[in-house]
Design a protein around this motif. Structure first.
Motif, PDB file in Angstrom:
ATOM      1  N   LEU A 144       0.338  36.910  65.106  1.00 60.89           N
ATOM      2  CA  LEU A 144      -0.335  36.961  66.419  1.00 60.89           C
ATOM      3  C   LEU A 144       0.163  37.675  67.532  1.00 60.89           C
ATOM      4  O   LEU A 144      -0.274  38.365  68.493  1.00 60.89           O
ATOM      5  CB  LEU A 144      -0.281  35.547  67.015  1.00 60.89           C
ATOM      6  CG  LEU A 144      -1.279  34.405  66.380  1.00 60.89           C
ATOM      7  CD1 LEU A 144      -0.807  32.877  66.832  1.00 60.89           C
ATOM      8  CD2 LEU A 144      -2.464  34.785  66.326  1.00 60.89           C
ATOM      9  N   GLU A 145       1.231  38.276  66.964  1.00 63.66           N
ATOM     10  CA  GLU A 145       1.897  39.202  67.804  1.00 63.66           C
ATOM     11  C   GLU A 145       1.283  40.631  68.002  1.00 63.66           C
ATOM     12  O   GLU A 145       1.482  41.707  68.802  1.00 63.66           O
ATOM     13  CB  GLU A 145       3.425  39.694  67.623  1.00 63.66           C
ATOM     14  CG  GLU A 145       4.515  38.663  68.085  1.00 63.66           C
ATOM     15  CD  GLU A 145       5.983  38.929  67.691  1.00 63.66           C
ATOM     16  OE1 GLU A 145       6.863  38.761  68.515  1.00 63.66           O
ATOM     17  OE2 GLU A 145       6.041  39.445  66.452  1.00 63.66           O
TER      18      GLU A 145
ATOM     19  N   ILE B 238      -9.623  35.493  66.824  1.00 64.75           N
ATOM     20  CA  ILE B 238      -9.608  34.286  66.026  1.00 64.75           C
ATOM     21  C   ILE B 238     -11.054  33.433  65.708  1.00 64.75           C
ATOM     22  O   ILE B 238     -11.500  33.144  64.876  1.00 64.75           O
ATOM     23  CB  ILE B 238      -8.846  33.153  66.610  1.00 64.75           C
ATOM     24  CG1 ILE B 238      -6.893  33.665  66.340  1.00 64.75           C
ATOM     25  CG2 ILE B 238      -8.741  31.882  66.009  1.00 64.75           C
ATOM     26  CD1 ILE B 238      -6.243  32.920  67.128  1.00 64.75           C
ATOM     27  N   LYS B 239     -11.732  33.747  66.861  1.00 64.75           N
ATOM     28  CA  LYS B 239     -13.136  33.033  67.039  1.00 64.75           C
ATOM     29  C   LYS B 239     -14.130  34.155  66.066  1.00 64.75           C
ATOM     30  O   LYS B 239     -15.022  33.462  65.498  1.00 64.75           O
ATOM     31  CB  LYS B 239     -13.561  33.184  68.317  1.00 64.75           C
ATOM     32  CG  LYS B 239     -12.625  32.166  69.238  1.00 64.75           C
ATOM     33  CD  LYS B 239     -13.527  30.856  69.172  1.00 64.75           C
ATOM     34  CE  LYS B 239     -12.798  30.057  70.285  1.00 64.75           C
ATOM     35  NZ  LYS B 239     -12.969  28.653  70.226  1.00 64.75           N
TER      36      LYS B 239
ATOM     37  N   PRO C  48      -2.592  37.184  80.125  1.00 65.00           N
ATOM     38  CA  PRO C  48      -3.553  36.472  79.752  1.00 65.00           C
ATOM     39  C   PRO C  48      -4.580  37.500  78.999  1.00 65.00           C
ATOM     40  O   PRO C  48      -5.293  36.758  77.950  1.00 65.00           O
ATOM     41  CB  PRO C  48      -4.367  36.363  81.124  1.00 65.00           C
ATOM     42  CG  PRO C  48      -3.146  36.124  82.093  1.00 65.00           C
ATOM     43  CD  PRO C  48      -2.095  37.322  81.563  1.00 65.00           C
ATOM     44  N   GLU C  49      -4.436  38.834  79.210  1.00 64.62           N
ATOM     45  CA  GLU C  49      -5.339  39.521  78.434  1.00 64.62           C
ATOM     46  C   GLU C  49      -4.875  39.498  76.830  1.00 64.62           C
ATOM     47  O   GLU C  49      -5.820  39.699  75.748  1.00 64.62           O
ATOM     48  CB  GLU C  49      -5.121  41.188  78.780  1.00 64.62           C
ATOM     49  CG  GLU C  49      -5.460  41.419  80.206  1.00 64.62           C
ATOM     50  CD  GLU C  49      -4.433  40.963  81.402  1.00 64.62           C
ATOM     51  OE1 GLU C  49      -3.183  40.916  80.668  1.00 64.62           O
ATOM     52  OE2 GLU C  49      -4.824  40.644  82.465  1.00 64.62           O
ATOM     53  N   SER C  50      -3.651  39.438  76.600  1.00 63.28           N
ATOM     54  CA  SER C  50      -3.254  39.493  74.986  1.00 63.28           C
ATOM     55  C   SER C  50      -3.750  37.835  74.601  1.00 63.28           C
ATOM     56  O   SER C  50      -4.416  38.054  73.505  1.00 63.28           O
ATOM     57  CB  SER C  50      -1.876  39.251  75.006  1.00 63.28           C
ATOM     58  OG  SER C  50      -1.344  40.477  75.503  1.00 63.28           O
ATOM     59  N   ALA C  51      -3.553  37.080  75.281  1.00 63.14           N
ATOM     60  CA  ALA C  51      -4.315  35.649  74.636  1.00 63.14           C
ATOM     61  C   ALA C  51      -5.659  35.654  74.454  1.00 63.14           C
ATOM     62  O   ALA C  51      -5.939  35.401  73.399  1.00 63.14           O
ATOM     63  CB  ALA C  51      -3.800  34.416  75.775  1.00 63.14           C
ATOM     64  N   GLU C  52      -6.469  36.437  75.343  1.00 65.94           N
ATOM     65  CA  GLU C  52      -7.855  36.444  75.152  1.00 65.94           C
ATOM     66  C   GLU C  52      -8.103  37.362  73.992  1.00 65.94           C
ATOM     67  O   GLU C  52      -8.986  36.752  73.229  1.00 65.94           O
ATOM     68  CB  GLU C  52      -8.426  37.065  76.523  1.00 65.94           C
ATOM     69  CG  GLU C  52      -8.532  36.112  77.789  1.00 65.94           C
ATOM     70  CD  GLU C  52      -9.000  36.741  78.845  1.00 65.94           C
ATOM     71  OE1 GLU C  52      -9.456  37.991  79.062  1.00 65.94           O
ATOM     72  OE2 GLU C  52      -8.748  36.132  80.100  1.00 65.94           O
ATOM     73  N   ALA C  53      -7.346  38.431  73.941  1.00 67.18           N
ATOM     74  CA  ALA C  53      -7.790  39.323  72.606  1.00 67.18           C
ATOM     75  C   ALA C  53      -7.414  38.607  71.417  1.00 67.18           C
ATOM     76  O   ALA C  53      -8.254  38.651  70.434  1.00 67.18           O
ATOM     77  CB  ALA C  53      -6.890  40.664  72.666  1.00 67.18           C
TER      78      ALA C  53
ATOM     79  N   GLY D 272      -8.701  33.303  81.002  1.00 69.64           N
ATOM     80  CA  GLY D 272      -7.696  33.668  81.788  1.00 69.64           C
ATOM     81  C   GLY D 272      -6.296  33.043  81.449  1.00 69.64           C
ATOM     82  O   GLY D 272      -5.268  33.080  82.051  1.00 69.64           O
ATOM     83  N   GLY D 273      -6.200  31.891  80.611  1.00 71.27           N
ATOM     84  CA  GLY D 273      -5.087  31.216  80.212  1.00 71.27           C
ATOM     85  C   GLY D 273      -4.312  32.002  79.403  1.00 71.27           C
ATOM     86  O   GLY D 273      -4.521  33.350  78.980  1.00 71.27           O
ATOM     87  N   LYS D 274      -2.824  31.638  79.378  1.00 69.14           N
ATOM     88  CA  LYS D 274      -2.220  32.410  78.219  1.00 69.14           C
ATOM     89  C   LYS D 274      -1.652  31.803  77.065  1.00 69.14           C
ATOM     90  O   LYS D 274      -0.984  32.200  76.216  1.00 69.14           O
ATOM     91  CB  LYS D 274      -0.748  32.713  79.129  1.00 69.14           C
ATOM     92  CG  LYS D 274      -0.906  33.742  80.384  1.00 69.14           C
ATOM     93  CD  LYS D 274       0.114  34.431  80.935  1.00 69.14           C
ATOM     94  CE  LYS D 274       1.365  33.400  80.983  1.00 69.14           C
ATOM     95  NZ  LYS D 274       2.524  34.112  81.698  1.00 69.14           N
ATOM     96  N   GLU D 275      -2.096  30.379  76.960  1.00 65.78           N
ATOM     97  CA  GLU D 275      -1.801  29.453  75.853  1.00 65.78           C
ATOM     98  C   GLU D 275      -3.049  29.368  75.061  1.00 65.78           C
ATOM     99  O   GLU D 275      -3.935  28.806  75.502  1.00 65.78           O
ATOM    100  CB  GLU D 275      -1.116  28.313  76.338  1.00 65.78           C
ATOM    101  CG  GLU D 275       0.256  28.441  77.146  1.00 65.78           C
ATOM    102  CD  GLU D 275       0.945  27.155  77.590  1.00 65.78           C
ATOM    103  OE1 GLU D 275       1.811  27.408  78.248  1.00 65.78           O
ATOM    104  OE2 GLU D 275       0.304  26.162  77.568  1.00 65.78           O
ATOM    105  N   ILE D 276      -2.610  29.202  73.596  1.00 71.52           N
ATOM    106  CA  ILE D 276      -3.631  29.148  72.720  1.00 71.52           C
ATOM    107  C   ILE D 276      -3.105  27.762  71.683  1.00 71.52           C
ATOM    108  O   ILE D 276      -1.918  28.239  71.146  1.00 71.52           O
ATOM    109  CB  ILE D 276      -4.048  30.353  71.735  1.00 71.52           C
ATOM    110  CG1 ILE D 276      -4.608  31.273  72.678  1.00 71.52           C
ATOM    111  CG2 ILE D 276      -5.118  29.972  70.909  1.00 71.52           C
ATOM    112  CD1 ILE D 276      -4.692  32.742  72.212  1.00 71.52           C
TER     113      ILE D 276
END
Length: 101
Positions: free
Chosen positions: A27-28, A66-67, A56-61, A4-8
């Protein structure tokens, strides 16, 4: 794992020659980026690059990709994790003085 975060924060796969533009363009693909900060990689303790997504959905994607090992920057596999308050640098002495601290 927190969600649920927005920062990676990038933990590996970034070299001193990696540019902000290159990292941001890669990353865009996962959504709008509000901030792409390359960190202070030339001073100790080293600050790692990080990005903040608009949603947050973009950060999660992005973190999910990446993982999965499918995100490369300059031909190098990118590794990252959620950016937390533990990852943030302490205020510099001058900044603390400016705030009266």
């Amino acid at each position: 794992m927190a969600t649920g975060g927005k920062e990676i924060e990038m933990t590996a796969g970034i070299s001193v020659s990696t540019t902000r533009k290159t990292l941001k363009q890669e990353l865009e693909r996962y959504g709008e980026i509000e901030i792409c900060h390359m960190g202070e990689r030339h001073v100790e303790p080293m600050q790692m690059p990080w990005v903040r997504y608009a949603k947050p959905e973009s950060a999660e994607a992005a973190l999910g990709a990446i993982k999965q090992g499918i995100v490369f920057v300059d031909g190098v596999l990118l590794q990252a994790d959620w950016r937390t308050s533990k990852n943030r640098p302490a205020p510099r002495a001058r900044e603390a003085d400016d705030r009266g601290g």
